[in-house]
Design a protein around this motif. Structure first.
Motif, PDB file in Angstrom:
ATOM      1  N   PHE A 456       0.690  -1.034  -0.108  1.00  0.00           N
ATOM      2  CA  PHE A 456      -0.154   0.250  -0.059  1.00  0.00           C
ATOM      3  C   PHE A 456       0.756   1.300  -0.027  1.00  0.00           C
ATOM      4  N   ARG A 479      -7.675  -1.372   6.601  1.00  0.00           N
ATOM      5  CA  ARG A 479      -6.573  -1.281   5.806  1.00  0.00           C
ATOM      6  C   ARG A 479      -5.699  -2.654   6.332  1.00  0.00           C
ATOM      7  N   VAL A 523       3.403   8.148  -0.808  1.00  0.00           N
ATOM      8  CA  VAL A 523       1.988   7.778  -0.627  1.00  0.00           C
ATOM      9  C   VAL A 523       1.481   8.220   0.745  1.00  0.00           C
ATOM     10  N   ASP A 525      -1.996   7.785   3.475  1.00  0.00           N
ATOM     11  CA  ASP A 525      -3.427   7.609   3.698  1.00  0.00           C
ATOM     12  C   ASP A 525      -3.997   8.800   4.252  1.00  0.00           C
ATOM     13  N   ARG A 543      -6.354   6.432  -0.579  1.00  0.00           N
ATOM     14  CA  ARG A 543      -4.875   6.477  -0.435  1.00  0.00           C
ATOM     15  C   ARG A 543      -4.488   7.654  -1.658  1.00  0.00           C
ATOM     16  N   ARG A 545      -1.382   8.952  -4.088  1.00  0.00           N
ATOM     17  CA  ARG A 545      -0.089   8.727  -4.454  1.00  0.00           C
ATOM     18  C   ARG A 545       0.163  10.074  -5.248  1.00  0.00           C
ATOM     19  N   THR A 554      -5.702   9.146  -6.538  1.00  0.00           N
ATOM     20  CA  THR A 554      -6.279   8.572  -5.266  1.00  0.00           C
ATOM     21  C   THR A 554      -7.072   7.302  -5.861  1.00  0.00           C
TER      22      THR A 554
END
Length: 585
Positions: A456, A479, A523, A525, A543, A545, A554
């Motif tokens: 992740f 998660r 990354v 959260d 998430r 990125r 996302t």
């Protein structure tokens, strides 16, 4: 074939009513003194000439004044109205699933040309003699027009496919597994889908109803494609072909294998026959994972060029040329040998060729992967010295040193194989239909959750995962991921231009998985939401990125937690059966 753009038509006056209105206007004009009538017509004509190609007095767009706007102004206004559709939230419900999106993403568009034409012709079209009277009325009343919409059916159908893919359960195909030393067929389960065009058909009424925008679609059952009876016949064939075991010979070394060991390699092959009938084959990766240590004199993985992590840095360890079992295509050789010897009285002996590995070429190939630094790491904690800890450590030892090249998809089940006592796995806690029970290999989902979070935060594409049906506080809520054999699996795809080195480490009370590569994406959260799903709770984590080239995207992961052990999302009691494989806790 449907047109790509379908207008949403609003009701108009019937022709008979229009004719009646024209008669009333003629009667009204007949009752006005000629001088006043001429004065009215002259004033209307002057104002119409002055106003030119602009919206006439008193015209509004859904209550907002637009008088005086010319065609360019109206085109800009129409573009703004179209863009605004992206901010109109729409809740789409499909059975127990719910997705929040926006009207534009679903294919709703503003009919810009119609909006401009309606605005410019408002109070100017229709019966000619009525126009001066409508002009006079514009000083005292407003004339409102509605925003005209149309449906981009291509975009709507693409949105429908995305809803099916992300929100609806896919059918689980029946599969083959090993149970009590035999190959058996495991039943699948139904999924859900939407009838083609259902979304596009429902959008007009949704827009007519107005905010809040809500659309309810009724999913249909999507059954598995494979027939369980066919798979049961395939299982019988596989059991017959492997009933006597076999001997594998590589050069001068030979290893005798029991039927149970051979059946652990049996997997389903859906592509080998022209009529699409399922059959079985040999899982080559699983087979070679078992055969490599059975031929130690040929060489093992440590005699090849490989990665080690030293003081937190990945280091390439060169190796001299070595031999390991066996070359690509060995699985097909074993399968064909088993089929050919099905009726033979003795166990077959099958020869395989070794593979030459290592050397400077191997080290150079690893160097090209750009594995130079830590890109993510994640740790979960556990109690010491339990059976589940032994299982977690076995998983870590098998996975450690795995390299996932650019474009490759990593499969945890594909690498580790079935967790069996012969491999050292012990009984520990697992979940079967929402109930905790003991299963061989239980507890390895802690390793799965740990590698899931490492993937992740490394920015990997999460291809396949399934969260626990019960929440455990040792995992990040919403998660996390579980694993069982043969499903559910955990898979991720490396879509970066660099290789990924997976390096698990552990101690008595924790397991850590670290990914090494070249830093390519940041990354984060960015938060989670929770909402009821029946009696269950759906937890969605977003998430974000940020890639080195400036791109930002996302995505989300989710978990659905039961209200408590032994209850499903309808609040009904559940009982474990052999039809649904357990997931490890």
């Amino acid at each position: 074939m449907n047109p790509p753009l379908t207008p949403i038509r609003r009701p108009h006056l019937q022709e008979s009513k229009t004719v009646s209105k024209q008669r009333r206007i003629l009667l009204l004009a007949a009752g006005v003194p000629l001088g006043l009538l001429l004065l009215l017509v002259a004033a209307w004509g002057i104002d119409a000439t002055v106003s030119g190609d602009t919206v006439t007095r008193g015209v509004t767009l859904e209550g907002e004044p637009i008088a005086g706007l010319d065609r360019a102004d109206l085109q800009a206004l129409a573009a703004d109205q179209d863009s605004d559709l992206g901010s109109r939230s729409v809740e789409v419900t499909m059975g127990n699933a719910s997705v929040t999106t926006d009207a534009r993403a679903l294919g709703v568009r503003v009919d810009r040309e119609q909006l401009v034409n309606e605005a410019l012709t408002a109070r100017r079209d229709g019966f000619f003699l009525a126009r001066p009277f409508r002009w006079l009325g514009s000083f005292f009343t407003d004339h409102s027009i509605d925003v005209p919409y149309l449906i981009d059916e291509t975009a709507a159908n693409e949105a429908e496919e995305a809803l099916i893919e992300t929100a609806l359960a896919k059918p689980i195909e029946p599969s083959l597994t090993q149970l009590d030393g035999a190959v058996v067929a495991v039943p699948g389960s139904d999924g859900e889908t939407l009838d083609p065009g259902m979304l596009a058909a429902g959008l007009p009424s949704m827009m007519e109803a107005g905010a809040p925008y809500q659309l309810s679609l009724s999913p249909t059952i999507l059954a598995p494609e494979l027939d369980l009876a066919q798979l049961e016949a395939v299982a019988e064939e596989a059991n017959a072909a492997t009933a006597r075991g076999l001997t594998i010979r590589v050069l001068d070394d030979a290893v005798a294998l029991t039927p149970d060991q051979v059946r652990a390699w049996v997997t389903l092959d859906l592509l080998v026959t022209g009529d699409d009938s399922p059959t079985w084959t040999i899982d080559e990766r699983r087979m070679l994972n078992d055969l490599n240590p059975a031929f130690p004199t040929l060489g093992d993985d440590q005699k090849q060029a490989h990665f080690e992590v030293v003081n937190g840095q990945p280091v390439i360890i060169p190796a001299a040329e070595s031999l390991i079992c066996c070359v690509e295509g060995s699985g097909d050789v074993v399968f064909e040998g088993l089929i050919a010897a099905t009726e033979a009285p003795d166990p077959p002996e099958i020869g395989l060729d070794p593979m030459v590995t290592g050397g400077d070429a191997g080290a150079a190939a690893l160097e090209e992967l750009g594995i130079i630094e830590q890109v993510s790491t994640f740790t979960t904690n556990h109690k010491c010295c339990e059976n589940r800890v032994t299982n977690i450590h076995l998983m870590a030892d098998i996975v450690r040193g795995t390299v996932v090249r650019p474009g490759e998809t990593f499969s945890l089940n594909g690498l580790v194989g079935e967790r069996t006592p012969a491999k050292g796995f012990l009984p520990a806690g697992a979940i079967a239909q929402g109930v905790l029970e003991e299963q061989v290999g239980g507890g390895v989902s802690q390793f799965t959750t740990t590698i899931f979070n490492a993937a992740f935060f490394a920015g990997m594409e999460l291809v396949e995962y399934q969260a626990h049906s019960l929440y455990f506080s040792r995992y990040p809520r919403g998660r996390e991921a579980t694993v069982s054999w043969p499903k559910p699996d955990f898979k991720f795809r490396n879509d970066t231009p660099y290789g990924i080195l997976i390096w698990p480490t552990y101690n008595d009370t924790s397991i850590t998985v670290t990914f090494y590569s070249t830093e390519n994406v940041a990354v984060e959260d960015v938060g989670r939401t929770e909402k009821p799903q029946g009696a269950c709770t759906r937890v969605t984590t977003t998430r974000q990125r940020t890639w080195n080239d400036g791109r930002i995207d996302t995505d989300t992961v989710f978990a659905v937690y039961r209200p408590s052990e032994g209850l499903d999302c309808n609040g009904n009691s559940t009982t474990p059966t052999t039809e649904a494989p357990p997931t490890t806790a």
